[in-house]
Design a protein around this motif. Structure first.
Motif, PDB file in Angstrom:
ATOM      1  N   LYS A   1      22.854  42.518  38.660  1.00 49.71           N
ATOM      2  CA  LYS A   1      23.102  43.685  39.501  1.00 49.71           C
ATOM      3  C   LYS A   1      21.822  44.142  40.201  1.00 49.71           C
ATOM      4  CE  LYS A   1      27.101  45.397  36.920  1.00 49.71           C
ATOM      5  NZ  LYS A   1      27.707  46.554  36.198  1.00 49.71           N
ATOM      6  N   THR A   2      20.660  43.910  39.558  1.00 50.77           N
ATOM      7  CA  THR A   2      19.386  44.259  40.204  1.00 50.77           C
ATOM      8  C   THR A   2      19.162  43.393  41.440  1.00 50.77           C
ATOM      9  OG1 THR A   2      18.470  44.901  38.058  1.00 50.77           O
ATOM     10  CG2 THR A   2      16.919  44.463  39.841  1.00 50.77           C
ATOM     11  N   ILE A   3      19.488  42.110  41.333  1.00 49.29           N
ATOM     12  CA  ILE A   3      19.321  41.216  42.480  1.00 49.29           C
ATOM     13  C   ILE A   3      20.244  41.641  43.623  1.00 49.29           C
ATOM     14  CG2 ILE A   3      19.476  38.827  43.262  1.00 49.29           C
ATOM     15  CD1 ILE A   3      18.863  37.932  40.422  1.00 49.29           C
ATOM     16  N   PHE A   4      21.481  41.984  43.284  1.00 47.26           N
ATOM     17  CA  PHE A   4      22.404  42.435  44.333  1.00 47.26           C
ATOM     18  C   PHE A   4      21.956  43.763  44.940  1.00 47.26           C
ATOM     19  CE2 PHE A   4      25.549  39.417  42.560  1.00 47.26           C
ATOM     20  CZ  PHE A   4      25.961  38.836  43.749  1.00 47.26           C
ATOM     21  N   GLU A   5      21.274  44.586  44.149  1.00 44.80           N
ATOM     22  CA  GLU A   5      20.754  45.842  44.689  1.00 44.80           C
ATOM     23  C   GLU A   5      19.689  45.560  45.755  1.00 44.80           C
ATOM     24  OE1 GLU A   5      18.616  49.978  43.138  1.00 44.80           O
ATOM     25  OE2 GLU A   5      19.277  48.449  41.697  1.00 44.80           O
TER      26      GLU A   5
ATOM     27  N   ASP B   1      33.589  44.494  39.753  1.00 44.38           N
ATOM     28  CA  ASP B   1      34.802  44.718  38.969  1.00 44.38           C
ATOM     29  C   ASP B   1      34.431  45.340  37.625  1.00 44.38           C
ATOM     30  OD1 ASP B   1      36.834  43.345  36.796  1.00 44.38           O
ATOM     31  OD2 ASP B   1      37.846  43.901  38.666  1.00 44.38           O
ATOM     32  N   LYS B   2      35.343  46.139  37.080  1.00 40.89           N
ATOM     33  CA  LYS B   2      35.069  46.864  35.836  1.00 40.89           C
ATOM     34  C   LYS B   2      34.903  45.923  34.653  1.00 40.89           C
ATOM     35  CE  LYS B   2      39.978  47.682  34.836  1.00 40.89           C
ATOM     36  NZ  LYS B   2      40.005  46.866  33.611  1.00 40.89           N
ATOM     37  N   ASP B   3      35.479  44.721  34.748  1.00 44.90           N
ATOM     38  CA  ASP B   3      35.363  43.768  33.639  1.00 44.90           C
ATOM     39  C   ASP B   3      34.159  42.859  33.776  1.00 44.90           C
ATOM     40  OD1 ASP B   3      37.667  44.762  32.504  1.00 44.90           O
ATOM     41  OD2 ASP B   3      38.971  43.391  33.625  1.00 44.90           O
ATOM     42  N   LEU B   4      33.314  43.072  34.763  1.00 45.96           N
ATOM     43  CA  LEU B   4      32.124  42.248  34.931  1.00 45.96           C
ATOM     44  C   LEU B   4      31.092  42.610  33.853  1.00 45.96           C
ATOM     45  CD1 LEU B   4      30.937  40.080  36.863  1.00 45.96           C
ATOM     46  CD2 LEU B   4      29.765  41.957  38.026  1.00 45.96           C
ATOM     47  N   ARG B   5      30.589  41.621  33.161  1.00 42.62           N
ATOM     48  CA  ARG B   5      29.631  41.873  32.076  1.00 42.62           C
ATOM     49  C   ARG B   5      28.335  42.453  32.636  1.00 42.62           C
ATOM     50  NH1 ARG B   5      28.904  36.183  29.732  1.00 42.62           N
ATOM     51  NH2 ARG B   5      27.070  37.233  28.867  1.00 42.62           N
ATOM     52  N   PRO B   6      27.808  43.520  32.051  1.00 43.58           N
ATOM     53  CA  PRO B   6      26.579  44.131  32.592  1.00 43.58           C
ATOM     54  C   PRO B   6      25.314  43.361  32.251  1.00 43.58           C
ATOM     55  CG  PRO B   6      27.331  45.339  30.663  1.00 43.58           C
ATOM     56  CD  PRO B   6      28.381  44.304  30.937  1.00 43.58           C
ATOM     57  N   ASP B   7      25.362  42.439  31.283  1.00 46.15           N
ATOM     58  CA  ASP B   7      24.153  41.736  30.853  1.00 46.15           C
ATOM     59  C   ASP B   7      23.970  40.388  31.551  1.00 46.15           C
ATOM     60  OD1 ASP B   7      26.373  40.650  29.711  1.00 46.15           O
ATOM     61  OD2 ASP B   7      25.414  40.197  27.789  1.00 46.15           O
TER      62      ASP B   7
ATOM     63  N   LEU C   1      24.215  32.800  43.775  1.00 42.67           N
ATOM     64  CA  LEU C   1      24.297  33.717  42.633  1.00 42.67           C
ATOM     65  C   LEU C   1      25.685  33.722  42.020  1.00 42.67           C
ATOM     66  CD1 LEU C   1      22.226  36.705  44.096  1.00 42.67           C
ATOM     67  CD2 LEU C   1      21.524  35.143  42.261  1.00 42.67           C
ATOM     68  N   LEU C   2      26.709  33.655  42.855  1.00 45.42           N
ATOM     69  CA  LEU C   2      28.083  33.663  42.345  1.00 45.42           C
ATOM     70  C   LEU C   2      28.391  32.381  41.579  1.00 45.42           C
ATOM     71  CD1 LEU C   2      30.010  35.215  45.384  1.00 45.42           C
ATOM     72  CD2 LEU C   2      29.204  36.361  43.314  1.00 45.42           C
ATOM     73  N   GLU C   3      27.915  31.247  42.077  1.00 47.41           N
ATOM     74  CA  GLU C   3      28.194  29.987  41.403  1.00 47.41           C
ATOM     75  C   GLU C   3      27.498  29.905  40.047  1.00 47.41           C
ATOM     76  OE1 GLU C   3      27.075  26.900  44.045  1.00 47.41           O
ATOM     77  OE2 GLU C   3      28.674  27.309  45.496  1.00 47.41           O
ATOM     78  N   GLN C   4      26.304  30.488  39.930  1.00 46.68           N
ATOM     79  CA  GLN C   4      25.588  30.447  38.653  1.00 46.68           C
ATOM     80  C   GLN C   4      26.344  31.180  37.548  1.00 46.68           C
ATOM     81  OE1 GLN C   4      21.475  31.637  38.730  1.00 46.68           O
ATOM     82  NE2 GLN C   4      21.029  30.428  40.577  1.00 46.68           N
ATOM     83  N   ASN C   5      27.044  32.229  37.891  1.00 49.10           N
ATOM     84  CA  ASN C   5      27.664  33.084  36.878  1.00 49.10           C
ATOM     85  C   ASN C   5      29.193  33.045  36.914  1.00 49.10           C
ATOM     86  OD1 ASN C   5      25.259  34.877  35.701  1.00 49.10           O
ATOM     87  ND2 ASN C   5      24.921  34.592  37.903  1.00 49.10           N
ATOM     88  N   GLN C   6      29.755  32.033  37.569  1.00 48.32           N
ATOM     89  CA  GLN C   6      31.218  31.880  37.634  1.00 48.32           C
ATOM     90  C   GLN C   6      31.888  33.166  38.134  1.00 48.32           C
ATOM     91  OE1 GLN C   6      29.641  30.811  34.497  1.00 48.32           O
ATOM     92  NE2 GLN C   6      29.386  28.897  35.661  1.00 48.32           N
ATOM     93  N   LEU C   7      31.449  33.581  39.293  1.00 41.20           N
ATOM     94  CA  LEU C   7      31.981  34.784  39.927  1.00 41.20           C
ATOM     95  C   LEU C   7      32.548  34.420  41.293  1.00 41.20           C
ATOM     96  CD1 LEU C   7      29.075  37.279  39.129  1.00 41.20           C
ATOM     97  CD2 LEU C   7      31.188  36.940  37.821  1.00 41.20           C
TER      98      LEU C   7
ATOM     99  N   LEU D   1      33.365  42.714  47.312  1.00 43.04           N
ATOM    100  CA  LEU D   1      33.785  42.958  45.941  1.00 43.04           C
ATOM    101  C   LEU D   1      33.464  41.728  45.106  1.00 43.04           C
ATOM    102  CD1 LEU D   1      35.324  44.541  43.717  1.00 43.04           C
ATOM    103  CD2 LEU D   1      37.418  43.448  44.585  1.00 43.04           C
ATOM    104  N   ILE D   2      32.778  41.902  43.989  1.00 39.96           N
ATOM    105  CA  ILE D   2      32.415  40.821  43.079  1.00 39.96           C
ATOM    106  C   ILE D   2      33.287  40.932  41.834  1.00 39.96           C
ATOM    107  CG2 ILE D   2      30.540  39.654  41.882  1.00 39.96           C
ATOM    108  CD1 ILE D   2      30.175  39.846  44.902  1.00 39.96           C
ATOM    109  N   TYR D   3      33.955  39.824  41.459  1.00 34.33           N
ATOM    110  CA  TYR D   3      34.837  39.860  40.288  1.00 34.33           C
ATOM    111  C   TYR D   3      34.700  38.550  39.516  1.00 34.33           C
ATOM    112  CZ  TYR D   3      37.981  37.098  43.243  1.00 34.33           C
ATOM    113  OH  TYR D   3      38.517  36.135  44.048  1.00 34.33           O
ATOM    114  N   PRO D   4      35.058  38.559  38.210  1.00 36.25           N
ATOM    115  CA  PRO D   4      34.918  37.357  37.379  1.00 36.25           C
ATOM    116  C   PRO D   4      35.925  36.276  37.781  1.00 36.25           C
ATOM    117  CG  PRO D   4      35.052  39.341  36.019  1.00 36.25           C
ATOM    118  CD  PRO D   4      35.457  39.743  37.403  1.00 36.25           C
ATOM    119  N   ASP D   5      35.548  35.065  37.444  1.00 32.28           N
ATOM    120  CA  ASP D   5      36.430  33.924  37.706  1.00 32.28           C
ATOM    121  C   ASP D   5      37.359  33.742  36.512  1.00 32.28           C
ATOM    122  OD1 ASP D   5      37.677  31.623  38.384  1.00 32.28           O
ATOM    123  OD2 ASP D   5      35.943  30.307  38.102  1.00 32.28           O
TER     124      ASP D   5
END
Length: 603
Positions: A198-202, A215-221, A240-246, A257-261
């Protein structure tokens, strides 16, 4: 007495008189011609002035009047013809332009107008081609046909309707948020190691002026490591999305909008569209199998009555289905085969020699055959008969027979065409079934095809070559003596050939060599004497029957329709990864914007 004198005019007086008469004629021709042109009789007025120029070719006023009359006539006729054309009075316009070309054969404006009017007769066909291309998803082809129609007839109702339909399709495929594309094109440099996602996206939000919603179910860590220099923000986000399956979804012009895969989140966020494809050549069930296999689409419906396929999937999948169907939904190639089958037969009969008597008999005095031995008494020369009478035979016959069949066959690619020229011979067979009252005989009739039978199967290749599989058979049937059971056997004489060859369009190939030789000999001679070498012909006759026939096949393929050329850019396009389908630069030149940014996973 003085004789009367005749006064002759001087030469200059005759010349002056001729000039005066010619001047009067030129003036009349000029006035009459201009008057006719003013009345709208352009051809007659110009012809009147040209008639005056024949007697005075150097008359300046007549030459000026002719040039002015032609210019005025051409301008008036062109104005009237253009008016008729704008009112869709093509017959009147065609006549007006034709009158212009009569006066001025090299008038470029009239020539172009006549050519365009002739082309306008095909407007209905061009509109139909444009509509078919639009149904197949070929926006570039549909727009090309639409422009040709509106160029010839700007007010054509069907052409304007086709343009509106094309614009509607382009609006659906265009980028709905053009400003977002501009923001994502900015270059950025990122250097983060195990940093919070989230810092990188900021940081990206501050640089690009974008809003990122999670998304509310996105892990904060979630953490990410990225080291890039001077790359587009769009590419950095994708990494960034491919690294974290987003995955991401475009919300508006400055929000993503960013959400989990996950399957559930995919169902919640991905937007689906529905599209019906009207297919012309490919079978709808075949198209459905292709879409399900290549695009993994599950919601597909086929209407066999209309040969349509309706699918519900992501916009990316719909665009890819358009590309697939555009390359596959092509008319089946067709070829015309010009075939000539000739049977050249030659028969020769040679009957040469002396025919001697071969029977000896005794007859009564009344000339009747003797039947009782007692009547043999008193035989003399008048009661002896010798038959037949000796005669010389010199006979030779030559017969040439040409049997020709020249069918012309039109057949589709990889389809078999069959031709039978001949008869269906009935064959009767009997069957005996024992019973208490004796055997019961039943008869059955079957038919055998005899004559000329030809089977061809062409395969049309893209390089305008045709591979042809040929099967040829020529036969005839001869009934034989019936058997005891009543069955009539049939003797079938046949000649056949099977081959495969490959020919260019218009190339002729001749197949020959199926030769049949028949030789029969018969003789009538005196025993022993007829066998003497050289002299045997004097004591007998020989009859030789010689027959020779050859079967010749000539075949010429002519391609009627082949598959159209397709550039590699039409047959190859990116489809994303195995788990997600991504479209980039799939739109054609006629589209306004690039394809949507969204990268949507497969369900």
């Amino acid at each position: 007495m003085n004789s009367p004198r005749i006064c002759k005019p001087a030469p200059f007086l005759l010349l002056a008189l001729f000039v005066a008469v010619a001047g009067c004629g030129s003036t009349a021709a000029r006035k009459d011609g201009l008057a006719l042109i003013e009345e709208g009789q352009y051809e007659a007025g110009i012809a009147r002035i040209e008639e005056g120029l024949k007697s005075a070719p150097r008359d300046t006023e007549l030459n000026i009047a002719l040039a002015q009359g032609r210019a005025k006539s051409v301008e008036a006729l062109l104005t009237q013809a253009d008016s008729d054309r704008s009112r869709h009075d093509f017959a009147g316009a065609r006549m007006g332009y034709g009158r212009v070309l009569t006066i001025e054969p090299n008038n470029r404006r009239a020539q172009d107008a006549v050519r365009q009017i002739e082309q306008m007769q095909d407007l209905g066909e061009r509109i139909a081609l444009g509509q078919a291309a639009l149904r197949q998803g070929d926006l570039f082809g549909a727009e090309r046909h639409m422009r040709e129609v509106l160029l010839l007839d700007p007010q054509n109702t069907e052409g304007l309707t086709l343009r509106r339909n094309i614009e509607q399709v382009q609006a659906r495929t265009a980028q709905p948020n053009p400003q977002l594309r501009t923001r994502l094109e900015k270059p950025v440099t990122l250097e983060f190691r195990d940093a919070n996602l989230k810092t990188i996206f900021e940081v990206l939000s501050q640089v690009a002026g974008l809003n990122f919603i999670f998304d509310k179910d996105l892990r904060p860590d979630l953490k990410a490591t990225i080291f890039v220099r001077e790359v587009r923000i769009e590419d950095a986000v994708s990494l960034l999305l491919e690294q974290n399956q987003l995955h991401q979804k475009v919300v508006n012009e400055n929000t993503l909008l960013i959400y989990p895969d996950s399957p559930q989140k995919t169902k919640d966020y991905q937007e689906l569209v529905m599209r019906t494809f009207y297919l012309t050549s490919i079978d709808a069930n075949t198209a459905m199998n292709m879409v399900k296999t290549m695009l993994k689409t599950r919601d597909v419906f086929v209407d066999e009555r209309l040969n349509t396929m309706t699918m519900r999937d992501t916009p990316d999948a719909i665009r890819m289905a358009e590309k697939l169907l555009q390359s596959q939904d092509q008319s089946n190639p067709e070829v015309v085969l010009e075939v000539e089958v000739m049977e050249v037969a030659r028969s020769r009969i040679l009957d040469l020699g002396l025919q001697w008597p071969n029977t000896f008999g005794v007859v009564t005095s009344e000339g009747k055959p003797v039947s009782v031995l007692d009547q043999l008494r008193g035989i003399n020369s008048s009661r002896i008969t010798i038959t037949p009478s000796p005669q010389a035979k010199i006979n030779a016959q030559d017969n040439d027979i040409n049997t020709l069949a020249s069918p012309v066959i039109r057949v589709s690619n990889r389809e078999q065409a069959r031709i039978h020229i001949g008869q269906r011979v009935p064959i009767i067979s009997a069957t005996s079934v024992p019973s208490t009252q004796g055997p019961v005989i039943t008869e059955s009739v079957t038919y055998l095809d005899v004559g000329l039978k030809l089977e061809v199967t062409p395969v049309v290749h893209l390089n305008n070559e045709v591979a042809i599989k040929i099967g040829l058979e020529v036969s005839n049937a001869t009934p034989l003596e019936p058997t005891r059971q009543g069955t009539i056997p049939v003797q079938v004489d046949t000649r056949n050939a099977q081959t495969s060859l490959r020919l260019h369009d218009g190339e002729t190939q001749i197949l020959a060599g199926l030769v049949r030789n028949d030789h029969g000999a018969s003789g009538n001679k005196i025993p022993l004497l007829g066998d003497i070498p050289g002299l045997g012909r004097l004591f007998g006759s020989n009859k030789d029957n010689m027959g020779k026939s050859e079967l010749v096949l000539s075949i010429t393929p002519r391609i009627v329709r082949n598959l159209p050329y397709q550039s590699p850019s039409d047959m190859e396009f990116p489809t994303g990864t195995e788990t997600s389908m991504q479209i980039r630069n799939l739109n054609r030149p006629s589209d306004v914007q690039d394809a949507p940014l969204a990268v949507l996973p497969r369900p």
